[in-house]
Design an enzyme around this catalytic site. Structure first.
Site, mmCIF file in Angstrom:
data_model
loop_
_atom_site.group_PDB
_atom_site.id
_atom_site.type_symbol
_atom_site.label_atom_id
_atom_site.label_comp_id
_atom_site.label_asym_id
_atom_site.label_seq_id
_atom_site.Cartn_x
_atom_site.Cartn_y
_atom_site.Cartn_z
ATOM 1 N N CYS A 1 28.210 61.146 25.230
ATOM 2 C CA CYS A 1 28.508 59.715 25.201
ATOM 3 C C CYS A 1 27.439 58.956 24.397
ATOM 4 O O CYS A 1 27.430 59.024 23.182
ATOM 5 C CB CYS A 1 28.687 59.168 26.614
ATOM 6 N N HIS B 1 32.887 63.097 28.881
ATOM 7 C CA HIS B 1 31.850 63.389 29.880
ATOM 8 C C HIS B 1 32.113 64.714 30.584
ATOM 9 O O HIS B 1 32.770 64.744 31.638
ATOM 10 C CB HIS B 1 31.792 62.257 30.907
ATOM 11 N N GLU C 1 30.089 66.268 32.327
ATOM 12 C CA GLU C 1 29.315 66.281 33.571
ATOM 13 C C GLU C 1 30.027 65.542 34.711
ATOM 14 O O GLU C 1 29.618 65.654 35.871
ATOM 15 C CB GLU C 1 27.918 65.685 33.342
#
Length: 241
Positions: free
Chosen positions: A95, A185, A187
């Site tokens: 990001c 993302h 994660e």
């Protein structure tokens, strides 16, 4: 053994951090790194990065900041990225980290035309990416969680596009044999994605998006979530088995 650096460029919002943890924790788990192998440096808080030669690789987090603000800490980190690229250090940006890597290496970052991209999106892998060390592990398309207002609009000269969404063609980029970045993302889990949508619901309404529909469309993203782990293992960054 050299540590793996997590370059912290921001923090999750307080309610999300209280319930789900924060970026360094998510990144460490996503890359399957042992706690003793990780060094976190909070560049947004003014902490100083070690010389690139003193670390085994670096993961660069997201942030609520904007690359176009050209904050002093961000520009210093961009210089560090250029130095790390000269050493062919393994780098993985997410990001804000993705945008900062592109900016550091000569690309252009600005607001995504049409407004923010948020929610679980379909990411399509480029045909030529089947020969890439990282992208070759991906299917032709997969789901990933996204939340961003800015994006990489123009690539650095040497960058290669490996995957994109309908709104943003530059979701997965390669800059060199050891450096890649993602706009989505990997994660995030589904609960974190829902928490971000809930937090942004007023902004989404104002911009003409339906947060309720976006919330209902959130789904697991197992392919995206394994990408950071694969990068860590591929580059020998002491991933756990």
């Amino acid at each position: 053994m050299k540590p793996v650096l997590i370059i912290r460029t921001g923090r999750a919002p307080d309610p999300i951090r209280a319930r789900h943890g924060d970026f360094p924790h998510w990144f460490r788990l996503g890359a399957q790194l042992a706690p003793e192998r990780v060094r976190v440096v909070d560049v947004a808080a003014g902490e100083t990065l070690p010389p690139p030669g003193e670390v085994a690789g670096a993961l660069i987090t997201g942030s609520a900041a904007m690359v176009t603000e050209r904050a002093a800490w961000s520009e210093r980190t961009a210089g560090w990225i250029r130095d790390a690229m000269d050493l062919e250090l393994p780098l993985f940006g997410v990001c804000y980290g993705h945008q900062l890597m592109a900016h550091a290496l000569g690309g252009r970052v600005d607001y995504l035309p049409g407004g923010r991209e948020i929610g679980t999106m379909l990411i399509r892998v480029a045909e030529h990416a089947k020969n890439d060390a990282v992208a070759s592990t991906l299917p032709a398309s997969f789901r990933a969680h996204t939340t961003h207002e800015q994006s990489v609009l123009e690539l650095p000269k040497e960058a290669t596009v490996l995957a994109g969404s309908e709104r943003d063609p530059h979701h997965l980029l390669r800059y060199g044999k050891n450096a890649v970045s993602v706009q989505f993302h990997p994660e995030f889990n589904a609960d974190v994605m829902r928490a971000y949508i809930h937090r942004k619901r007023a902004d989404m309404h104002r911009e003409g998006f339906d947060p309720h529909h976006t919330f209902r469309q959130v789904a697991p993203t197992p392919i995206a979530r394994r990408l950071m782990r694969y990068f860590s293992r591929h580059h020998g960054m002491a991933a756990l088995r």
